[in-house]
Design an enzyme around this catalytic site. Structure first.
Site, PDB file in Angstrom:
ATOM      1  N   ASP A  11      -9.137  -4.636  -5.783  1.00 16.71           N
ATOM      2  CA  ASP A  11      -8.713  -3.549  -4.915  1.00 16.71           C
ATOM      3  C   ASP A  11      -9.311  -2.246  -5.437  1.00 16.71           C
ATOM      4  O   ASP A  11      -8.840  -1.681  -6.417  1.00 16.71           O
ATOM      5  CB  ASP A  11      -7.184  -3.473  -4.908  1.00 16.71           C
ATOM      6  CG  ASP A  11      -6.643  -2.527  -3.851  1.00 16.71           C
ATOM      7  OD1 ASP A  11      -7.384  -1.621  -3.427  1.00 16.71           O
ATOM      8  OD2 ASP A  11      -5.474  -2.689  -3.461  1.00 16.71           O
TER       9      ASP A  11
ATOM     10  N   HIS B 224      -7.988  -4.853  -1.123  1.00 16.10           N
ATOM     11  CA  HIS B 224      -6.803  -4.154  -0.647  1.00 16.10           C
ATOM     12  C   HIS B 224      -6.149  -4.790   0.574  1.00 16.10           C
ATOM     13  O   HIS B 224      -4.929  -4.715   0.734  1.00 16.10           O
ATOM     14  CB  HIS B 224      -7.151  -2.701  -0.335  1.00 16.10           C
ATOM     15  CG  HIS B 224      -5.958  -1.824  -0.114  1.00 16.10           C
ATOM     16  ND1 HIS B 224      -5.083  -1.473  -1.118  1.00 16.10           N
ATOM     17  CD2 HIS B 224      -5.468  -1.238   1.017  1.00 16.10           C
ATOM     18  CE1 HIS B 224      -4.126  -0.709  -0.650  1.00 16.10           C
ATOM     19  NE2 HIS B 224      -4.327  -0.551   0.654  1.00 16.10           N
TER      20      HIS B 224
ATOM     21  N   SER C 169       0.830  -1.192   0.000  1.00 12.15           N
ATOM     22  CA  SER C 169       0.000   0.000   0.000  1.00 12.15           C
ATOM     23  C   SER C 169       0.873   1.255   0.000  1.00 12.15           C
ATOM     24  O   SER C 169       1.782   1.373  -0.825  1.00 12.15           O
ATOM     25  CB  SER C 169      -0.957  -0.034   1.199  1.00 12.15           C
ATOM     26  OG  SER C 169      -1.923   0.985   1.117  1.00 12.15           O
TER      27      SER C 169
END
Length: 222
Positions: free
Chosen positions: A175, A203, A19
């Site tokens: 995601d 995600h 991320s």
């Protein structure tokens, strides 16, 4: 970091992150490519303004009710302006109650974005102790409202500096917050990168994602 390198006698590092951590990894490696032996990056995020706008505005088309609430949790005069800057100010307010509410409202939106995940954990962002919740939301708002102080698109533009460094990009197909397009675009300009798409998660990952990460790391170990 330099003192650690000297102490360990290690010249190059294998980096792993996911991320927003991928922004830090890419910025560091493009600045110091000789210090990195390889990278495993999950859910590529380059903190471009286009990505931030998608996450905190564009994806609202899938969750109009939740996004309206996210927008209406800032003062009315700021709702048509920079929402992230407004949240950053709220989370720096002297009043602890104001800060706590802003952090709750911020993570409620984050939870909404991942709520369609089949294998997701409910309230994955907001289910934190109050101090950790505020720290998480405050850091996100601070950096995202300033686009991490990066020139727009610079990490993708300078990805040619990664040539010769092997990388594995692992991304969830579903995601919504950090779309697969991010990893795909990076893979097109990083000649030594391999893109792995996980088809059963979003995600925050899944068991399949964990296995893909383990396989990638084992590949570097061998």
């Amino acid at each position: 970091m330099e003192r650690l390198r000297e102490h360990l006698g290690v010249g190059r590092w294998l980096l792993y992150g996911r991320s927003w951590g991928s922004t830090l990894m890419l910025a560091y490696t493009e600045a110091h490519p000789a210090r990195v032996s390889g990278m495993v990056i999950v859910a590529v995020t380059m903190t471009r303004r286009s990505e931030i706008d998608w996450l905190y505005r564009g994806v609202g088309r899938f969750f109009p009710k939740q996004w309206q609430r996210f927008r209406e949790c800032v003062p009315a005069p700021e709702r048509d302006g920079d929402l992230l800057a407004a949240y950053a100010r709220l989370m720096s307010d002297p009043d602890t109650a104001v800060r706590a509410k802003a952090a709750h409202d911020w993570t409620a939106w984050d939870d909404a974005v991942i709520s369609l995940k089949v294998n997701g954990k409910p309230n994955a962002y907001s289910d934190r102790p109050p101090a950790a919740l505020l720290a998480f939301a405050r850091i996100c708002a601070h950096y995202f409202s300033n686009a991490a102080w990066l020139e727009e698109g610079v990490l993708l533009r300078d990805a040619h500096k990664l040539a010769g460094i092997p990388g594995v990009l692992i991304h969830d197909r579903f995601d919504l917050g950090a779309p697969l397009e991010n990893s795909w675009q990076l893979a097109q300009v990083w000649p030594n990168a391999r893109l792995v798409v996980v088809d059963d998660s979003g995600h925050t990952g899944s068991t399949t994602m964990a296995k893909a990460i383990s396989t990638a790391l084992d590949g570097f170990a061998s």
